[in-house]
Design a protein around this motif. Structure first.
Motif, mmCIF file in Angstrom:
data_model
loop_
_atom_site.group_PDB
_atom_site.id
_atom_site.type_symbol
_atom_site.label_atom_id
_atom_site.label_comp_id
_atom_site.label_asym_id
_atom_site.label_seq_id
_atom_site.Cartn_x
_atom_site.Cartn_y
_atom_site.Cartn_z
ATOM 1 N N LEU A 56 0.824 -1.208 0.000
ATOM 2 C CA LEU A 56 0.000 0.000 0.000
ATOM 3 C C LEU A 56 0.861 1.261 0.000
ATOM 4 C CD1 LEU A 56 -2.736 1.426 0.208
ATOM 5 C CD2 LEU A 56 -2.653 1.087 2.683
ATOM 6 N N THR A 57 1.920 1.276 0.811
ATOM 7 C CA THR A 57 2.732 2.483 0.950
ATOM 8 C C THR A 57 4.015 2.450 0.123
ATOM 9 O OG1 THR A 57 4.020 1.652 2.838
ATOM 10 C CG2 THR A 57 1.905 2.727 3.313
ATOM 11 N N GLY A 58 4.465 1.265 -0.249
ATOM 12 C CA GLY A 58 5.732 1.155 -0.962
ATOM 13 C C GLY A 58 6.932 1.026 -0.041
ATOM 14 N N TYR A 59 6.704 1.200 1.272
ATOM 15 C CA TYR A 59 7.786 1.071 2.236
ATOM 16 C C TYR A 59 7.911 -0.387 2.703
ATOM 17 C CZ TYR A 59 7.944 6.169 2.703
ATOM 18 O OH TYR A 59 8.077 7.516 2.458
ATOM 19 N N THR A 60 9.113 -0.788 3.056
ATOM 20 C CA THR A 60 9.340 -2.133 3.583
ATOM 21 C C THR A 60 9.166 -2.131 5.092
ATOM 22 O OG1 THR A 60 11.712 -1.793 3.961
ATOM 23 C CG2 THR A 60 11.042 -2.517 1.761
ATOM 24 N N ASN A 69 7.583 6.804 13.816
ATOM 25 C CA ASN A 69 6.235 7.325 13.948
ATOM 26 C C ASN A 69 5.601 7.406 12.561
ATOM 27 O OD1 ASN A 69 4.039 9.363 14.100
ATOM 28 N ND2 ASN A 69 4.716 9.556 16.214
ATOM 29 N N CYS A 70 4.347 6.996 12.450
ATOM 30 C CA CYS A 70 3.686 6.933 11.143
ATOM 31 C C CYS A 70 3.467 8.289 10.483
ATOM 32 C CB CYS A 70 2.344 6.205 11.266
ATOM 33 S SG CYS A 70 2.510 4.442 11.572
ATOM 34 N N ARG A 71 3.753 9.375 11.201
ATOM 35 C CA ARG A 71 3.537 10.670 10.568
ATOM 36 C C ARG A 71 4.515 10.944 9.428
ATOM 37 N NH1 ARG A 71 4.477 12.561 15.835
ATOM 38 N NH2 ARG A 71 6.645 13.067 16.302
ATOM 39 N N PHE A 72 5.549 10.085 9.270
ATOM 40 C CA PHE A 72 6.433 10.296 8.120
ATOM 41 C C PHE A 72 5.695 10.036 6.805
ATOM 42 C CE2 PHE A 72 7.109 5.693 8.503
ATOM 43 C CZ PHE A 72 7.244 5.276 7.191
ATOM 44 N N LEU A 73 4.498 9.448 6.886
ATOM 45 C CA LEU A 73 3.686 9.231 5.691
ATOM 46 C C LEU A 73 2.900 10.483 5.291
ATOM 47 C CD1 LEU A 73 2.184 5.718 6.519
ATOM 48 C CD2 LEU A 73 3.982 6.217 4.855
ATOM 49 N N GLN A 74 2.870 11.476 6.172
ATOM 50 C CA GLN A 74 2.085 12.671 5.907
ATOM 51 C C GLN A 74 2.801 13.593 4.918
ATOM 52 O OE1 GLN A 74 1.214 14.439 9.734
ATOM 53 N NE2 GLN A 74 0.452 12.496 10.556
ATOM 54 N N GLY A 75 2.013 14.487 4.298
ATOM 55 C CA GLY A 75 2.572 15.405 3.321
ATOM 56 C C GLY A 75 1.705 16.633 3.148
ATOM 57 N N ARG A 76 1.846 17.282 2.000
ATOM 58 C CA ARG A 76 1.199 18.576 1.771
ATOM 59 C C ARG A 76 -0.312 18.537 1.928
ATOM 60 N NH1 ARG A 76 3.052 21.583 -3.590
ATOM 61 N NH2 ARG A 76 1.412 22.942 -2.795
ATOM 62 N N ARG A 77 -0.935 17.489 1.441
ATOM 63 C CA ARG A 77 -2.408 17.439 1.455
ATOM 64 C C ARG A 77 -2.971 16.616 2.611
ATOM 65 N NH1 ARG A 77 -4.489 19.393 -3.435
ATOM 66 N NH2 ARG A 77 -2.947 19.604 -5.097
ATOM 67 N N THR A 78 -2.130 16.218 3.541
ATOM 68 C CA THR A 78 -2.636 15.511 4.717
ATOM 69 C C THR A 78 -3.524 16.462 5.522
ATOM 70 O OG1 THR A 78 -0.679 14.096 4.846
ATOM 71 C CG2 THR A 78 -2.008 14.311 6.841
ATOM 72 N N GLU A 79 -4.713 16.012 5.850
ATOM 73 C CA GLU A 79 -5.697 16.876 6.495
ATOM 74 C C GLU A 79 -5.305 17.173 7.950
ATOM 75 O OE1 GLU A 79 -7.490 14.411 3.263
ATOM 76 O OE2 GLU A 79 -6.267 13.992 5.046
ATOM 77 N N GLY A 80 -5.202 18.449 8.265
ATOM 78 C CA GLY A 80 -4.857 18.848 9.622
ATOM 79 C C GLY A 80 -5.887 18.368 10.635
ATOM 80 N N ALA A 81 -7.163 18.412 10.258
ATOM 81 C CA ALA A 81 -8.223 17.972 11.168
ATOM 82 C C ALA A 81 -8.090 16.492 11.494
ATOM 83 C CB ALA A 81 -9.594 18.250 10.547
ATOM 84 N N ALA A 82 -7.682 15.691 10.499
ATOM 85 C CA ALA A 82 -7.498 14.256 10.728
ATOM 86 C C ALA A 82 -6.332 14.003 11.679
ATOM 87 C CB ALA A 82 -7.265 13.534 9.399
ATOM 88 N N LYS A 119 6.183 9.141 -3.365
ATOM 89 C CA LYS A 119 5.607 10.481 -3.211
ATOM 90 C C LYS A 119 4.213 10.645 -3.803
ATOM 91 C CE LYS A 119 9.489 11.585 -1.295
ATOM 92 N NZ LYS A 119 9.574 11.601 0.182
ATOM 93 N N THR A 120 3.593 9.576 -4.283
ATOM 94 C CA THR A 120 2.224 9.675 -4.787
ATOM 95 C C THR A 120 1.242 9.627 -3.615
ATOM 96 O OG1 THR A 120 2.121 7.276 -5.120
ATOM 97 C CG2 THR A 120 2.785 8.631 -7.003
ATOM 98 N N GLU A 121 0.111 10.304 -3.795
ATOM 99 C CA GLU A 121 -0.901 10.365 -2.737
ATOM 100 C C GLU A 121 -1.765 9.108 -2.727
ATOM 101 O OE1 GLU A 121 -3.453 13.698 -3.005
ATOM 102 O OE2 GLU A 121 -1.830 15.173 -3.119
ATOM 103 N N PHE A 122 -2.261 8.791 -1.538
ATOM 104 C CA PHE A 122 -3.313 7.787 -1.430
ATOM 105 C C PHE A 122 -4.118 8.098 -0.180
ATOM 106 C CE2 PHE A 122 -0.013 6.137 1.253
ATOM 107 C CZ PHE A 122 -0.643 5.416 2.264
ATOM 108 N N VAL A 123 -5.367 7.661 -0.171
ATOM 109 C CA VAL A 123 -6.238 7.877 0.981
ATOM 110 C C VAL A 123 -6.450 6.535 1.659
ATOM 111 C CG1 VAL A 123 -8.493 8.651 1.786
ATOM 112 C CG2 VAL A 123 -7.380 9.805 -0.147
ATOM 113 N N LEU A 124 -6.274 6.520 2.970
ATOM 114 C CA LEU A 124 -6.498 5.272 3.693
ATOM 115 C C LEU A 124 -7.545 5.470 4.774
ATOM 116 C CD1 LEU A 124 -5.047 5.408 6.749
ATOM 117 C CD2 LEU A 124 -2.986 5.156 5.411
#
Length: 225
Positions: free
Chosen positions: A1-5, A13-26, A51-56
């Motif tokens: 799903l993420t491409g990471y091993t 911490n899983c926040r390394f998956l966050q980026g520009r469009r990660t919702e602040g409210a979430a 670096k591609t987006e996905f919604v989980l």
């Protein structure tokens, strides 16, 4: 799903998956659930290794020991694009997760040396506690805190400098909000032209008219905050 091993993930911490469009409210909802030991199911935009987006769809599940102490939050996730076909299995896995475990199976660590604190250590402990308390207050009312920052240039610049070093993606979102706020002082035509350019620079959107560009910036700003 993420491409990471697995090696990429372990210990991070899983926040390394966050980026520009990660919702602040979430992000705020997840932080609150972790701190309060609450159940949570939420959709959030993350980024793969390429670096591609996905919604989980993310579910957080708190676990206590038999003495009542809050010990863990178990997280499970599902690709939101497959939610309709995998929801039943997702919920089945979630219901199978434990809510408690025997305290004696994994006792909490206790260090006797921590009971002896000299003056220097006390000051450091106080400073660390103040930082944690400040972060807690901010996380409980991010909207008010950030809106106050937007009106305090000195504090805003200090916060931006901190984010630039620790969270470049969040710094970019704050920079967008700072620049968007400056549009209010411009004549309407200049503000529209600047908004179109900002949409291209920050959001990757080619807006045709200024009004649409301003709307996109406002929407992204509200999500970021």
């Amino acid at each position: 799903l993420t491409g990471y091993t697995q090696d990429d993930f372990v210990g991070r911490n899983c926040r390394f998956l966050q980026g520009r469009r990660t919702e602040g409210a979430a992000v705020r909802a997840m932080t609150t659930a972790i701190r309060k030991a609450d159940d949570l199911t939420i959709k959030v935009t993350n980024y793969r290794k390429d670096k591609t987006e996905f919604v989980l769809v993310l579910a957080l599940h708190p676990v206590h020991d038999t003495s009542g102490e809050y010990r863990y939050q178990i997280g499970i996730q599902c690709d939101a694009s497959r939610w309709s076909s995998e929801q039943a299995l997702f919920e089945k896995v979630r219901k199978a997760l434990p809510t408690h475990f025997e305290s004696s199976a994994q006792q909490t660590k206790y260090d006797e040396s921590l009971t002896k604190v000299d003056t220097k250590a006390q000051r450091k402990q106080w400073a660390d506690s103040l930082k944690k308390f400040t972060r807690l207050v901010w996380s409980m009312d991010w909207d008010t805190t950030l809106k106050q920052f937007m009106d305090e240039q000195q504090a805003l610049q200090a916060f931006y400098g901190y984010l630039s070093k620790t969270s470049p993606n969040e710094a970019l979102q704050l920079e967008m909000c700072m620049n968007a706020k400056q549009l209010e002082a411009l004549p309407e035509e200049q503000a529209a032209a600047a908004a179109i350019q900002m949409c291209a620079n920050y959001l990757g959107i080619q807006a045709a008219i200024g009004e649409a560009a301003l709307g996109s910036l406002n929407t992204q700003g509200e999500q970021s905050m």
